[in-house]
Scaffold this active site. Structure first.
Site, PDB file in Angstrom:
ATOM      1  N   GLU A 149      -8.993  -9.494   4.385  1.00  0.00           N
ATOM      2  CA  GLU A 149      -9.179  -8.221   4.289  1.00  0.00           C
ATOM      3  C   GLU A 149     -10.745  -8.193   3.452  1.00  0.00           C
ATOM      4  OE1 GLU A 149      -6.404  -6.139   1.769  1.00  0.00           O
ATOM      5  OE2 GLU A 149      -7.525  -4.301   1.496  1.00  0.00           O
ATOM      6  N   SER A 197       0.791  -1.147  -0.019  1.00  0.00           N
ATOM      7  CA  SER A 197      -0.039  -0.208  -0.111  1.00  0.00           C
ATOM      8  C   SER A 197       0.922   1.236   0.071  1.00  0.00           C
ATOM      9  CB  SER A 197      -0.912  -0.136   1.041  1.00  0.00           C
ATOM     10  OG  SER A 197      -0.201  -0.285   2.410  1.00  0.00           O
ATOM     11  N   LYS A 257       4.879 -11.469   3.386  1.00  0.00           N
ATOM     12  CA  LYS A 257       3.369 -11.560   3.042  1.00  0.00           C
ATOM     13  C   LYS A 257       3.121 -11.955   1.481  1.00  0.00           C
ATOM     14  CE  LYS A 257      -0.223  -8.411   3.450  1.00  0.00           C
ATOM     15  NZ  LYS A 257      -0.514  -8.213   2.157  1.00  0.00           N
ATOM     16  N   GLU A 310      -0.339 -12.509  -1.398  1.00  0.00           N
ATOM     17  CA  GLU A 310      -1.624 -12.830  -1.461  1.00  0.00           C
ATOM     18  C   GLU A 310      -2.035 -13.824  -2.074  1.00  0.00           C
ATOM     19  OE1 GLU A 310      -2.899  -9.279  -3.399  1.00  0.00           O
ATOM     20  OE2 GLU A 310      -2.079  -7.765  -2.023  1.00  0.00           O
TER      21      GLU A 310
HETATM   22  O1  KIV Z   1      -0.487  -3.499   1.725  1.00  0.00           O
HETATM   23  C1  KIV Z   1      -0.791  -3.328   2.707  1.00  0.00           C
HETATM   24  O2  KIV Z   1      -0.961  -2.388   3.538  1.00  0.00           O
HETATM   25  C2  KIV Z   1      -2.032  -4.337   3.190  1.00  0.00           C
HETATM   26  C3  KIV Z   1      -2.813  -4.478   4.409  1.00  0.00           C
HETATM   27  C4  KIV Z   1      -3.796  -3.088   4.178  1.00  0.00           C
HETATM   28  C5  KIV Z   1      -2.988  -5.387   4.870  1.00  0.00           C
HETATM   29  O3  KIV Z   1      -1.746  -5.597   2.566  1.00  0.00           O
END
Ligand code: KIV
Length: 269
Positions: A187, A50, A118, A120
């Protein structure tokens, strides 16, 4: 009581779920905020892709690069002592092949010093997750609204409102747990589905826009601080109005400079 200064680990997060202790997670993109969040007791700092929207001003997360994520994650790592730092893997850095996923995720940890990655995606990512876990890379999953698939999903919208999608999301979450994730982001899914997923798993769920029954919560820091004025989705609670505070301070500075009242003798040598 002495403050808990021990590093948060994947084992600690599992223990927190078992004990019913909620996990506090926020995004962080730089050392200065990372230090403030760490001092404030945040358990997990997510260096989210993000950052590409919030700080770099892009429309989506899709153009984030590995270099960009490593840069932000390495600054966050320098700011923390206790929190776990999770680096979000950018689009196309882990989806093309298992070999590329292993190399890019390994490099991301190696170059940034983050503690986990992380990725997806649901069941279709299970083999990749397993391959990463097998070489010692802790992986956080992410199901429901997955922003790297925003165009395929038809926008940033709640997922799993219909029975078939809800079942798929639950199956995705279970497949990720079986593949070895230590936790996962849920999410933008309905609260009752998030509760079902959370109670079906032994690993913790971290919700965003997914109701109160997740094992922890995450928000984008700049949204909850009220720095991102134009972004006001229903699920974001604003805990401060920093955009207003910044504008007031900058206007006051501008007035002082223009009138010659800054710098005065107290601020001169
Ligand atoms: O990119 C991000 O900040 C995220 C969160 C909102 C979970 O994946």
């Amino acid at each position: 009581m002495a403050a808990d200064t021990k590093r948060v680990t994947t084992h600690r997060l599992l223990e927190m779920k078992r004990n019913g202790e909620r996990i506090v997670c926020l995004t962080a993109y730089d050392a200065l905020f990372a230090d403030l969040l760490d001092q404030s007791g945040v358990d997990v700092l997510l260096v989210g892709d993000s950052v590409n929207m919030v700080l770099a001003g892009q429309e989506t997360t899709l153009s984030a690069t590995l270099e960009q994520m490593v840069y932000h994650a390495s600054t966050v790592v320098r700011g923390v002592r206790r929190a776990m730092v999770v680096i979000d893997m950018p689009f196309l850095s882990y989806q093309v092949s298992i070999e590329e996923a292993r190399r890019n995720c390994g490099r991301a940890l190696q170059l940034s010093g983050a503690h986990a990655v992380k990725v997806e995606g649901g069941a279709h990512m299970a083999a990749t997750v397993r391959a990463l876990v097998d070489i010692g890379i802790p992986v956080m999953g992410h199901v429901g609204m997955t922003p790297q698939s925003v165009h395929a999903l038809g926008g940033y919208r709640v997922q799993g409102r219909d029975e078939a999608t809800a079942e798929r999301i639950l199956a995705d979450a279970k497949a990720l747990e079986d593949a070895g994730v230590f936790g996962m982001v849920l999410e933008l899914i309905p609260a009752d589905l998030a509760e079902k997923v959370s109670t079906s798993l032994t690993v913790p769920t971290i919700g965003i826009g997914s109701g109160a029954h997740c094992d922890g919560q995450v928000l984008v820091l700049h949204d909850m601080l009220g720095l991102n004025e134009r972004f006001k989705p229903k699920f974001v609670k604003r805990y401060a109005d920093l955009a207003d505070a910044v504008k007031k301070a900058v206007r006051a500075y501008g007035d002082d400079v223009r009138s010659g009242t800054y710098p005065d003798t107290n601020h001169s040598f």
